[in-house]
Enzyme design. Structure first.
Site, PDB file in Angstrom:
ATOM      1  N   ARG A   1       4.172   5.102   3.984  1.00 29.06           N
ATOM      2  CA  ARG A   1       3.309   5.350   4.821  1.00 29.06           C
ATOM      3  C   ARG A   1       3.168   4.897   6.609  1.00 29.06           C
ATOM      4  NH1 ARG A   1      -2.225   2.145   1.831  1.00 29.06           N
ATOM      5  NH2 ARG A   1      -1.439   0.074   3.707  1.00 29.06           N
TER       6      ARG A   1
ATOM      7  N   LYS B   1      -3.320   4.543   9.017  1.00 25.30           N
ATOM      8  CA  LYS B   1      -3.057   4.243   9.382  1.00 25.30           C
ATOM      9  C   LYS B   1      -3.276   2.916  10.727  1.00 25.30           C
ATOM     10  CE  LYS B   1      -2.692  -0.540   6.927  1.00 25.30           C
ATOM     11  NZ  LYS B   1      -4.338  -1.489   6.682  1.00 25.30           N
TER      12      LYS B   1
ATOM     13  N   GLU C   1     -14.989   4.028   1.485  1.00 22.32           N
ATOM     14  CA  GLU C   1     -14.628   3.173   1.149  1.00 22.32           C
ATOM     15  C   GLU C   1     -15.457   2.087   2.059  1.00 22.32           C
ATOM     16  OE1 GLU C   1     -10.172   2.976   2.515  1.00 22.32           O
ATOM     17  OE2 GLU C   1     -11.470   3.413   4.534  1.00 22.32           O
TER      18      GLU C   1
HETATM   19  N1  PMP Z   1      -9.023   0.785   3.401  1.00 20.80           N
HETATM   20  C1  PMP Z   1      -8.630   0.675   4.172  1.00 20.80           C
HETATM   21  C2  PMP Z   1      -8.938   1.443   5.194  1.00 20.80           C
HETATM   22  C3  PMP Z   1      -7.877  -0.406   5.044  1.00 20.80           C
HETATM   23  O1  PMP Z   1      -7.305  -0.885   6.378  1.00 20.80           O
HETATM   24  C4  PMP Z   1      -6.926  -1.039   3.945  1.00 20.80           C
HETATM   25  C5  PMP Z   1      -5.892  -1.802   3.893  1.00 20.80           C
HETATM   26  N2  PMP Z   1      -4.715  -1.764   4.103  1.00 20.80           N
HETATM   27  C6  PMP Z   1      -6.920  -0.136   1.977  1.00 20.80           C
HETATM   28  C7  PMP Z   1      -7.985   0.620   1.726  1.00 20.80           C
HETATM   29  C8  PMP Z   1      -6.171  -1.143   1.207  1.00 20.80           C
HETATM   30  O2  PMP Z   1      -5.223  -0.843   1.320  1.00 20.80           O
HETATM   31  P1  PMP Z   1      -3.941  -0.765   0.622  1.00 20.80           P
HETATM   32  O3  PMP Z   1      -4.350  -1.333  -0.623  1.00 20.80           O
HETATM   33  O4  PMP Z   1      -2.756  -0.390   1.122  1.00 20.80           O
HETATM   34  O5  PMP Z   1      -3.775  -2.404   1.266  1.00 20.80           O
END
Ligand code: PMP
Length: 290
Positions: A50, A149, A182
């Site tokens: 990622r 990200k 989200e």
């Molecule tokens: N959404 C956002 C905006 C985030 O910053 C994160 C944290 N990385 C997540 C969802 C959750 O992703 P992950 O399970 O890969 O940590």
């Protein structure tokens, strides 16, 4: 604490980057948050993939192979003698001038920080979170795609400020059409009957790595797992709601916009998935010390 910057390790008080770094000046860069459990890095390849996909999407060439990047992560954990940790990886466009043109940045800056994990207080998991929907929308996929990200978290931070001002623990962010996207740093799930639903990533969510693992574990315990458009109505009438993320793992939500979810207590499947996830994380991953 020893911090990795561009191939070298520095004590915390000497771990510094230039004020001309475009990560600072313009938020021009990307990051990852990975976790180590019980001497193993959880979903290591998924996080590294990622990171490189985020970099590719913003046309940033990371000056290391994935294998070198993985070795740098392992070395950072070993030097800090950590077995359970949160790892923050940051790659910025690098040092440039005061203009925004990325061509002025000669080399990306690579930073790896491994620290003890700061967990949410246990009562958050026992009692569940009270959260709200906020006015600030998740950014449009046509702008900075939420799948990246990136170091541009300002609209998520605005949403978090709105939640904080209302005394809520987290914020549900909607996309431009008003569908659930989200939360500010976590993905969202609903349970209705034996169905587990979450918005598709194309609705404005980061494709969370915890999200993916929880979906697989839910299918194993017999839930039907669907990615679908969800409205605030769907949240209010759900039997259960929970959030997922690397730091939060699986955390139950018991109230949204003043409406109790289910009976207002963390749901049975939420608890079951939280435990199944933690068990899985303790037993799977790339060994740090071998
Ligand atoms: N959404 C956002 C905006 C985030 O910053 C994160 C944290 N990385 C997540 C969802 C959750 O992703 P992950 O399970 O890969 O940590």
């Amino acid at each position: 604490m020893e911090i990795y910057i561009d191939g070298k390790f520095y004590p915390k008080d000497q771990a510094k980057v230039s004020v001309f770094d475009h990560g600072l000046l313009y938020g021009d860069g990307i990051f990852e948050g990975t976790r180590a459990y019980n001497g193993r890095i959880f979903e290591f390849d998924a996080h590294i993939d990622r990171l490189y996909n985020s970099a590719k999407a913003i046309a940033l060439e990371i000056p290391m192979t994935k294998e070198e990047m993985k070795a740098a992560h392992l070395e950072t954990l070993r030097r800090n003698q950590l077995t359970d940790a949160y790892i923050r990886t940051v790659v910025t466009r690098g040092v440039g001038d005061l203009g925004l043109d990325p061509r002025k940045c000669e080399r990306p800056t690579v930073i790896i920080i491994a620290d003890r994990i700061s967990l949410y207080p246990p009562e958050f998991y026992e009692k569940g979170l009270k959260i709200i929907t906020v006015p600030t929308r998740r950014n449009l996929p046509e702008t900075v795609n939420p799948m990246i990200k990136s170091l541009n978290y300002l609209n998520n931070i605005l949403a978090k400020i709105e939640a904080n001002l209302s005394g809520a623990a987290e914020a549900i962010m909607l996309n431009q059409e008003g569908y659930i996207a989200e939360c500010t740093g976590d993905n969202i799930f609903l349970i209705k009957g034996k169905t587990l639903a979450t918005p598709p990533a194309s609705f404005g969510a980061l494709k969370g790595i915890t999200r993916g693992r929880v979906m697989a574990l839910a299918a194993e315990i017999g839930l039907e797992v669907v990615e679908m458009a969800l409205t605030r109505y769907d949240v209010y009438v759900a039997d259960e709601c929970f959030l997922t993320g690397t730091a939060a793992e699986v955390i139950p939500v018991v109230e949204v916009d003043g409406r109790k979810i289910g009976d207002g207590k963390p749901g049975v499947y939420s608890k079951q998935l939280k435990e199944a996830f933690h068990r899985y994380a303790m037993e799977n991953g790339t060994p740090i010390y071998e």
